[in-house]
Scaffold this motif. Structure first.
Motif, PDB file in Angstrom:
ATOM      1  N   ARG A   1       0.825  -1.211   0.000  1.00 51.89           N
ATOM      2  CA  ARG A   1       0.000   0.000   0.000  1.00 51.89           C
ATOM      3  C   ARG A   1       0.862   1.265   0.000  1.00 51.89           C
ATOM      4  N   GLN A   2       2.082   1.145   0.503  1.00 56.98           N
ATOM      5  CA  GLN A   2       2.990   2.289   0.493  1.00 56.98           C
ATOM      6  C   GLN A   2       3.736   2.289  -0.840  1.00 56.98           C
ATOM      7  N   ALA A   3       4.895   2.925  -0.831  1.00 51.78           N
ATOM      8  CA  ALA A   3       5.727   2.942  -2.039  1.00 51.78           C
ATOM      9  C   ALA A   3       6.114   1.512  -2.400  1.00 51.78           C
ATOM     10  N   ALA A   4       6.297   1.274  -3.678  1.00 53.26           N
ATOM     11  CA  ALA A   4       6.666  -0.060  -4.144  1.00 53.26           C
ATOM     12  C   ALA A   4       7.990  -0.480  -3.505  1.00 53.26           C
ATOM     13  N   PRO A   5       8.077  -1.735  -3.073  1.00 56.16           N
ATOM     14  CA  PRO A   5       9.318  -2.189  -2.439  1.00 56.16           C
ATOM     15  C   PRO A   5      10.454  -2.286  -3.454  1.00 56.16           C
ATOM     16  N   LYS A   6      11.679  -2.201  -2.948  1.00 56.85           N
ATOM     17  CA  LYS A   6      12.855  -2.414  -3.791  1.00 56.85           C
ATOM     18  C   LYS A   6      12.969  -3.928  -3.981  1.00 56.85           C
ATOM     19  N   ILE A   7      12.870  -4.348  -5.228  1.00 56.70           N
ATOM     20  CA  ILE A   7      12.881  -5.781  -5.529  1.00 56.70           C
ATOM     21  C   ILE A   7      14.182  -6.140  -6.223  1.00 56.70           C
ATOM     22  N   SER A   8      14.857  -7.144  -5.663  1.00 53.42           N
ATOM     23  CA  SER A   8      16.089  -7.664  -6.270  1.00 53.42           C
ATOM     24  C   SER A   8      15.796  -9.064  -6.782  1.00 53.42           C
ATOM     25  N   PRO A   9      15.922  -9.277  -8.083  1.00 56.80           N
ATOM     26  CA  PRO A   9      15.673 -10.627  -8.617  1.00 56.80           C
ATOM     27  C   PRO A   9      16.955 -11.458  -8.685  1.00 56.80           C
ATOM     28  N   ALA A  10      16.801 -12.754  -8.493  1.00 56.79           N
ATOM     29  CA  ALA A  10      17.904 -13.707  -8.676  1.00 56.79           C
ATOM     30  C   ALA A  10      17.305 -14.969  -9.293  1.00 56.79           C
ATOM     31  N   GLN A  11      18.086 -15.612 -10.173  1.00 50.08           N
ATOM     32  CA  GLN A  11      17.560 -16.796 -10.840  1.00 50.08           C
ATOM     33  C   GLN A  11      18.131 -18.106 -10.318  1.00 50.08           C
TER      34      GLN A  11
ATOM     35  N   ALA B   1      21.448 -15.728  -5.389  1.00 47.79           N
ATOM     36  CA  ALA B   1      20.709 -15.250  -4.221  1.00 47.79           C
ATOM     37  C   ALA B   1      21.610 -15.171  -2.997  1.00 47.79           C
ATOM     38  N   ARG B   2      22.472 -16.174  -2.796  1.00 44.87           N
ATOM     39  CA  ARG B   2      23.396 -16.152  -1.659  1.00 44.87           C
ATOM     40  C   ARG B   2      24.343 -14.948  -1.751  1.00 44.87           C
ATOM     41  N   ARG B   3      24.789 -14.645  -2.961  1.00 45.12           N
ATOM     42  CA  ARG B   3      25.661 -13.494  -3.162  1.00 45.12           C
ATOM     43  C   ARG B   3      24.931 -12.205  -2.765  1.00 45.12           C
ATOM     44  N   LEU B   4      23.692 -12.068  -3.211  1.00 40.46           N
ATOM     45  CA  LEU B   4      22.906 -10.884  -2.876  1.00 40.46           C
ATOM     46  C   LEU B   4      22.613 -10.798  -1.372  1.00 40.46           C
TER      47      LEU B   4
ATOM     48  N   CYS C   1      24.520 -11.826   0.984  1.00 39.97           N
ATOM     49  CA  CYS C   1      25.753 -11.395   1.655  1.00 39.97           C
ATOM     50  C   CYS C   1      25.960  -9.887   1.517  1.00 39.97           C
ATOM     51  N   GLU C   2      25.524  -9.331   0.408  1.00 50.10           N
ATOM     52  CA  GLU C   2      25.778  -7.919   0.114  1.00 50.10           C
ATOM     53  C   GLU C   2      24.694  -6.980   0.633  1.00 50.10           C
ATOM     54  N   ASN C   3      23.460  -7.466   0.837  1.00 47.06           N
ATOM     55  CA  ASN C   3      22.333  -6.601   1.187  1.00 47.06           C
ATOM     56  C   ASN C   3      21.493  -7.211   2.298  1.00 47.06           C
ATOM     57  N   ASP C   4      20.701  -6.353   2.940  1.00 42.17           N
ATOM     58  CA  ASP C   4      19.707  -6.807   3.911  1.00 42.17           C
ATOM     59  C   ASP C   4      18.342  -6.753   3.247  1.00 42.17           C
ATOM     60  N   TYR C   5      17.570  -7.795   3.437  1.00 43.04           N
ATOM     61  CA  TYR C   5      16.230  -7.846   2.850  1.00 43.04           C
ATOM     62  C   TYR C   5      15.207  -8.065   3.947  1.00 43.04           C
ATOM     63  N   GLU C   6      14.041  -7.502   3.722  1.00 40.73           N
ATOM     64  CA  GLU C   6      12.943  -7.710   4.655  1.00 40.73           C
ATOM     65  C   GLU C   6      12.284  -9.070   4.390  1.00 40.73           C
ATOM     66  N   ILE C   7      12.139  -9.395   3.116  1.00 34.01           N
ATOM     67  CA  ILE C   7      11.505 -10.653   2.707  1.00 34.01           C
ATOM     68  C   ILE C   7      12.389 -11.342   1.666  1.00 34.01           C
ATOM     69  N   VAL C   8      12.522 -12.666   1.804  1.00 37.98           N
ATOM     70  CA  VAL C   8      13.151 -13.483   0.767  1.00 37.98           C
ATOM     71  C   VAL C   8      12.066 -14.435   0.268  1.00 37.98           C
ATOM     72  N   LEU C   9      11.737 -14.304  -1.008  1.00 36.09           N
ATOM     73  CA  LEU C   9      10.699 -15.116  -1.635  1.00 36.09           C
ATOM     74  C   LEU C   9      11.372 -16.078  -2.606  1.00 36.09           C
ATOM     75  N   ILE C  10      11.237 -17.369  -2.342  1.00 39.08           N
ATOM     76  CA  ILE C  10      11.902 -18.386  -3.165  1.00 39.08           C
ATOM     77  C   ILE C  10      10.844 -19.242  -3.843  1.00 39.08           C
TER      78      ILE C  10
ATOM     79  N   GLY D   1      15.920 -25.374  -3.533  1.00 35.99           N
ATOM     80  CA  GLY D   1      15.554 -24.085  -2.944  1.00 35.99           C
ATOM     81  C   GLY D   1      15.373 -24.121  -1.444  1.00 35.99           C
ATOM     82  N   HIS D   2      15.118 -25.309  -0.887  1.00 39.06           N
ATOM     83  CA  HIS D   2      14.928 -25.357   0.567  1.00 39.06           C
ATOM     84  C   HIS D   2      16.243 -25.109   1.312  1.00 39.06           C
ATOM     85  N   GLU D   3      17.376 -25.466   0.691  1.00 43.33           N
ATOM     86  CA  GLU D   3      18.677 -25.198   1.318  1.00 43.33           C
ATOM     87  C   GLU D   3      18.907 -23.686   1.401  1.00 43.33           C
ATOM     88  N   LEU D   4      18.581 -22.990   0.339  1.00 42.55           N
ATOM     89  CA  LEU D   4      18.691 -21.531   0.319  1.00 42.55           C
ATOM     90  C   LEU D   4      17.771 -20.917   1.369  1.00 42.55           C
TER      91      LEU D   4
END
Length: 191
Positions: free
Chosen positions: A25-35, A40-43, A45-54, A63-66
């Motif tokens: 409902r607020q501003a669109a979240p900053k979304i980082s995609p990984a394939q 994803a592990r690299r990202l 390590c480099e950033n903090d995320y509120e949600i990780v969607l796998i 994907g369960h290991e990640l």
């Protein structure tokens, strides 16, 4: 929701991004995609995320290991999308670590509810971690004051109530915290 890491195959990423943008409902979240799990592990390590969607399966792992790595090594809430037939088996592997499982195919309403639950659980966990840090600091202060009291008893000839009163009174008179007085006492007698 401020930042989200979406780990998914190239075909389903746009749909997941649309779902995420639609639920904020607020501003669109900053979304980082990984394939892949590796990207994803690299990202992570480099950033903090509120949600990780796998969205399983990934190109280099299921994907369960990640999901387990993200839950253990970050502050993010982790949501794992799994085919309905595999959901129970995967849930048995990851739920203990706080990973949320969502069965595919998914509906928009169920996805939004799960996202809200992940966010609420994350906020609750952060509050508990903050309280834990506060209590750890308090315990450390008590230990330090106890050591200072022991030094006053051993080297200064104080009784236990006198040593306690000395630290408390100096802290009050000098408008300082007990920890500082205890550290001074320890430097005097042990340093």
């Amino acid at each position: 929701m401020q930042s989200v890491l979406i780990v998914s195959g190239l075909k389903s990423q746009p749909a997941l991004i649309q779902l995420l943008k639609g639920c904020s409902r607020q501003a669109a979240p900053k979304i980082s995609p990984a394939q892949s799990g590796t990207a994803a592990r690299r990202l992570l390590c480099e950033n903090d995320y509120e949600i990780v969607l796998i969205n399983t399966p990934l190109s280099d792992e299921f994907g369960h290991e990640l999901a387990l790595d993200a839950a253990r090594n970050s502050q993010a809430g982790v949501l794992l999308l799994v085919k309905n037939e595999q959901a129970d088996a995967v849930a048995a592997k990851v739920e203990e670590e706080g990973v949320f499982i969502l069965s595919k195919p998914l509906s928009r309403e169920l996805f939004y509810q799960a996202l809200k639950l992940v966010q609420a659980a994350r906020r609750l966990l952060q509050g508990m971690q903050q309280e834990n840090r506060r209590l750890q600091g308090k315990i450390e202060e008590i230990r330090l004051c106890d050591r200072a009291k022991c030094a006053l008893i051993q080297y200064g000839g104080f009784t236990e109530p006198q040593a306690h009163r000395y630290i408390e009174k100096r802290a009050m008179d000098e408008r300082r915290i007990r920890r500082e007085i205890a550290e001074e006492v320890l430097r005097t007698y042990e340093g």
